[in-house]
Motif scaffolding. Sequence first.
Motif, short mmCIF file in Angstrom:
data_model
loop_
_atom_site.label_atom_id
_atom_site.label_comp_id
_atom_site.label_asym_id
_atom_site.label_seq_id
_atom_site.Cartn_x
_atom_site.Cartn_y
_atom_site.Cartn_z
N THR A 190 0.99 -1.24 0.12
CA THR A 190 -0.21 -0.30 0.03
C THR A 190 0.69 1.07 0.02
O THR A 190 1.76 1.12 1.13
N ILE A 191 0.36 2.07 -1.23
CA ILE A 191 1.52 3.46 -0.89
C ILE A 191 0.67 4.39 -0.57
O ILE A 191 -0.34 4.63 -1.19
N THR A 192 0.79 4.69 0.74
CA THR A 192 -0.51 5.84 0.79
C THR A 192 0.88 7.57 0.73
O THR A 192 1.36 7.53 1.26
N VAL A 193 -0.54 8.54 0.24
CA VAL A 193 0.00 9.87 -0.45
C VAL A 193 -1.10 11.00 0.79
O VAL A 193 -1.78 10.65 0.65
N LYS A 194 -0.07 11.22 1.36
CA LYS A 194 -0.95 12.52 1.59
C LYS A 194 -0.96 13.76 1.09
O LYS A 194 0.93 14.09 0.68
N GLY A 195 -1.52 14.77 0.95
CA GLY A 195 -1.72 16.37 0.23
C GLY A 195 -3.09 16.79 -0.71
O GLY A 195 -3.89 15.83 0.43
N SER A 196 -2.61 17.90 -1.00
CA SER A 196 -3.71 18.05 -1.15
C SER A 196 -4.10 16.61 -2.57
O SER A 196 -4.00 16.26 -3.09
N ILE A 197 -6.16 17.37 -3.51
CA ILE A 197 -6.43 16.67 -4.14
C ILE A 197 -5.20 16.46 -5.22
O ILE A 197 -4.75 16.11 -5.87
N GLU A 198 -4.96 17.84 -5.74
CA GLU A 198 -4.67 18.52 -7.14
C GLU A 198 -3.09 17.70 -6.95
O GLU A 198 -2.00 16.51 -7.72
N ALA A 199 -2.60 17.63 -5.27
CA ALA A 199 -0.79 17.30 -4.87
C ALA A 199 -0.64 15.28 -5.52
O ALA A 199 0.45 14.92 -6.24
N CYS A 200 -2.09 15.15 -4.82
CA CYS A 200 -2.04 13.82 -4.73
C CYS A 200 -2.06 12.98 -6.55
O CYS A 200 -1.94 11.79 -6.31
N SER A 201 -3.10 13.42 -6.88
CA SER A 201 -3.89 13.03 -8.43
C SER A 201 -1.55 13.27 -9.28
O SER A 201 -1.29 12.77 -9.71
N ARG A 202 -1.25 14.18 -9.14
CA ARG A 202 0.43 14.27 -9.41
C ARG A 202 1.09 13.59 -9.03
O ARG A 202 1.69 12.32 -9.83
N ALA A 203 0.73 13.11 -7.77
CA ALA A 203 2.06 12.15 -7.13
C ALA A 203 0.85 10.63 -8.23
O ALA A 203 2.01 9.65 -8.16
N GLU A 204 0.24 10.66 -7.85
CA GLU A 204 -0.61 8.89 -8.50
C GLU A 204 0.06 8.63 -10.28
O GLU A 204 0.66 7.72 -10.34
N GLU A 205 0.42 9.66 -10.96
CA GLU A 205 0.78 9.93 -12.44
C GLU A 205 2.35 9.14 -12.48
O GLU A 205 1.92 8.83 -13.01
N GLU A 206 3.08 10.11 -11.40
CA GLU A 206 4.33 9.27 -11.02
C GLU A 206 4.76 8.21 -10.68
O GLU A 206 5.21 7.89 -10.89
N VAL A 207 4.14 8.45 -9.50
CA VAL A 207 4.09 6.69 -9.42
C VAL A 207 3.60 5.57 -10.60
O VAL A 207 4.39 4.31 -10.26
N MET A 208 2.43 5.16 -10.54
CA MET A 208 1.88 4.95 -11.56
C MET A 208 2.85 4.68 -12.36
O MET A 208 3.13 3.44 -13.60
N LYS A 209 3.36 5.43 -13.30
CA LYS A 209 4.04 5.77 -14.25
C LYS A 209 5.72 4.88 -14.31
O LYS A 209 6.29 4.15 -14.53
N LYS A 210 5.99 4.46 -12.94
CA LYS A 210 7.42 3.97 -12.55
C LYS A 210 7.00 2.49 -12.60
O LYS A 210 7.42 1.98 -12.84
N VAL A 211 5.67 2.22 -11.73
CA VAL A 211 4.82 0.92 -12.22
C VAL A 211 5.05 0.32 -12.97
O VAL A 211 5.31 -0.88 -13.76
N ARG A 212 4.02 0.96 -14.24
CA ARG A 212 3.99 0.91 -15.72
C ARG A 212 5.60 0.77 -16.24
O ARG A 212 5.88 -0.72 -17.13
N GLU A 213 6.13 1.19 -15.60
CA GLU A 213 7.77 1.45 -16.72
C GLU A 213 8.67 0.23 -16.17
O GLU A 213 9.02 -0.85 -16.78
N SER A 214 8.30 -0.53 -14.37
CA SER A 214 8.72 -1.68 -13.92
C SER A 214 8.18 -2.80 -15.21
O SER A 214 9.05 -4.15 -15.36
N TYR A 215 6.77 -2.68 -15.16
CA TYR A 215 6.12 -4.07 -15.00
C TYR A 215 6.24 -4.34 -17.03
O TYR A 215 6.53 -5.29 -17.73
#
Length: 601
Positions: A326-351
Amino acid sequence: MNKLYIGNVSEEASAEDLETIFEQWKIPHSGPFLVKTGYAFVDCPDEKIAMKAIDILSGKVDLHGKLLEVEHSVPKRQRSCKLQIRNIPPHMQWEVLDGMLAQYGTVENCEQVNTDTDTAVVNVRYGAKDQARQAMEKLNGFLMENFALKVSYIPDEMATADAPPLGGGRRGFVPRGPPRSGSPGMGARPKLQSEVPLRILVPTQFVGAIIGKEGATIRNITKQTHSKIDIHRKENAGAAEKPITVHSTPEGCSNACRTIMEIMQKEALDTKFTEEIPLKILAHNNFVGRLIGKEGRNLKKIEVDTETKITISPLQDLTLYNPERTITVKGSIEACSRAEEEVMKKVRESYENDVAAMNLQSNLIPGLNLNALGLFPGGAPGMGPSMGHNVPPPGAQGGYSFGGQGQPESETVHLFIPALAVGAIIGKQGQHIKQLSRYAGASIKISADEVTVVDANQVAPPEGMDTKQRMVIIAGPPEAQFKAQGRIFGKLKEENFFGPKEEVKLEAHIKVPSFAAGRVIGKGGKTVNELQNLTSAEVVVPRDQTPDENDQVIVKITGHFYASQLAQRKIQEILSQVRRQQQPKPSPRGEGPPLPRPSRK
């Protein structure tokens, strides 16, 4: 090739429905839709627009509950030897494509098509109709890296009209030999539906608001973001959180995630829920190490860039049936959205890196049970059989040993790594090597003694070169060898034991019966030379070896991961042939094996 065939059309569909879809996706057409029972035809202004329609709509757009299938319309009399292959990974090596096509027959011509798509497209002409038909059946829908190939017939008389070959020469391919660095791709990867869905955890009390009255809210999210969303309400009855899975393009997943966060925030305000609602992303443990990066640098950069605070659940929470962190991200909705994009970008690259390795092996490496590798999400993937973790066994001379019961068809490989890299492979308190052993389903030991490895062709090592090595002993079947060695190669690259542009090349030793060494070498060195040409690995059977107590000698293999794996599998193939030939042949009359000859005195 401007006329399109649209298949899998619902009986309820009308020409107006199809026209609406083309307008929605901004695809012009130059004539009316001719709708038949189960299929339809339409003309496009030119070949580029026809290709755009195929890439955007085929297998991706739903009409009355059915996914449309869109391809070039080719009359039966013109379906002979020519195919068009689309959605080729943009970074695919030409030699890999060349070898893949050659599996089905003689390729007389292969030309790259100039298109606006980010993936590559080629037109291929086989020497015979049955060869083209077989290639069509085998390759259509075949996964290469993260892309499903799309294959269709093209009319004979128009196969090359709009497809000038790029770069001239032999149909745009390089001669056989070492792979060239170029690839048929023309740019960045396209916005296709990701093979890695976005999975998030949401508080159970907000699930009703996300679904909405009679499912209206979730349907609206699905429609707006072009996503398929599964809310797993029945999982973990009574749990405080429920998982949600979003299937879409990376952009669609991010848009759906943002909308869900906004709905939860509104519901919290309406119900006077005062606790912070973080974004919780679920990711398979196989990918988390690469997301974190060396000394946490990747994760720290995402935190700084997005102004969020990110934490990851500990390894101890993992089980065979729950391989997600579980990857827990804390911040504003805007900040969490940007973090989700970057986190999933790394996960997809690994996949994508892992799936690329998988598919390369499915094309190039014989003898692997790819389903047993379990690298990817689904079921309980990526976690090998539950293995015991023991203290170093007697005779290990202080080396680390983790692993368990032996498996049938087990092989032993000695892999040599830089002595300085041992700490990275073992990990803190042995955590990494334990995890690697579980993941691969292999027994892994690291020798306590350093050895000096020098190129067989060098009198002395180059000045300043660190030749101190440690031997990693890996025991397990072919699938376990692939997984364990692959992660070791990857770990050395991740931890910067090789330069950013330097390929990781390691030396591996396998033992073969002394009487079989000649078969590996071949007459006049023919077999070993063919092995080297085929695999791009250096394969050496040192001369004048003294067989060990088991009458075995060493074969040395040096190369990058794919080369080393292919060479290992080819050598094991040779050994299997030798073993089969050593078995006593049954008597023609079924009288059993011949009696042993009396010994001479």
